[in-house]
Motif scaffolding. Structure first.
Motif, short mmCIF file in Angstrom:
data_model
loop_
_atom_site.label_atom_id
_atom_site.label_comp_id
_atom_site.label_asym_id
_atom_site.label_seq_id
_atom_site.Cartn_x
_atom_site.Cartn_y
_atom_site.Cartn_z
N LEU A 6 0.83 -1.21 0.00
CA LEU A 6 0.00 0.00 0.00
C LEU A 6 0.86 1.26 0.00
O LEU A 6 0.56 2.24 -0.69
CB LEU A 6 -0.94 0.00 1.21
N TYR A 41 -5.05 5.22 -0.58
CA TYR A 41 -4.00 4.34 -0.05
C TYR A 41 -3.54 4.78 1.32
O TYR A 41 -3.28 3.95 2.20
CB TYR A 41 -2.83 4.23 -1.03
N THR A 90 -5.37 6.25 3.54
CA THR A 90 -6.45 5.84 4.44
C THR A 90 -6.36 4.36 4.76
O THR A 90 -6.52 3.94 5.90
CB THR A 90 -7.82 6.17 3.81
N LYS A 91 -6.08 3.55 3.73
CA LYS A 91 -5.96 2.11 3.94
C LYS A 91 -4.79 1.79 4.87
O LYS A 91 -4.91 0.94 5.75
CB LYS A 91 -5.78 1.38 2.61
N SER A 94 -5.82 2.92 8.41
CA SER A 94 -6.82 2.06 9.05
C SER A 94 -6.22 0.70 9.40
O SER A 94 -6.61 0.09 10.39
CB SER A 94 -8.04 1.90 8.16
N ALA A 95 -5.26 0.24 8.60
CA ALA A 95 -4.63 -1.05 8.88
C ALA A 95 -3.74 -0.98 10.12
O ALA A 95 -3.61 -1.96 10.85
CB ALA A 95 -3.81 -1.51 7.68
#
Length: 116
Positions: A14, A106, A108-109, A112-113
């Motif tokens: 990511l 990306y 945000t991903k 959040s991960a």
């Protein structure tokens, strides 16, 4: 350990995708003859992203865009204005918009991960 490695690989993937979209933003800015990278040390920092988001939102006035610079910025307001006086062609603004949107997805991903 295998699960952790898998998560770390996904996170790295990511981040790589996000980095590619940073390059796309830089390319769009260069095609518009905007020299943002000369007056901002990191275009993904708060001032750089504020300027990019304002451009995507339709702002074209270099003095307004320069007002987003950080007060700690070494470049003067006049220098920033000169760096932001480019040509805002629709196709390049479109490319900048898409790169910014994908970069945000990306980031945000990744965020959040790491918080889950």
């Amino acid at each position: 350990m295998a699960a952790l490695r898998s998560y770390l690989r996904q996170r790295q993937r990511l981040l790589d995708y996000a980095a590619a979209h940073i390059q796309h933003m830089q390319k769009a800015l260069m095609q518009m003859n905007l020299q943002l990278h000369h007056v901002v040390s990191d275009i993904t920092g708060v001032p750089g992203m504020s300027i990019i988001r304002a451009i995507v939102a339709g702002e074209r006035d270099p003095s307004v865009l320069a007002s987003y610079r950080d007060r700690r910025c070494h470049a003067s307001v006049e220098t920033v204005c000169q760096a932001l006086g480019g040509n805002y062609r629709e196709e390049h603004t479109f490319a900048l918009t898409q790169a910014l949107e994908l970069y945000d997805v990306y980031k945000t991903k990744v965020w959040s991960a790491t918080t889950d």
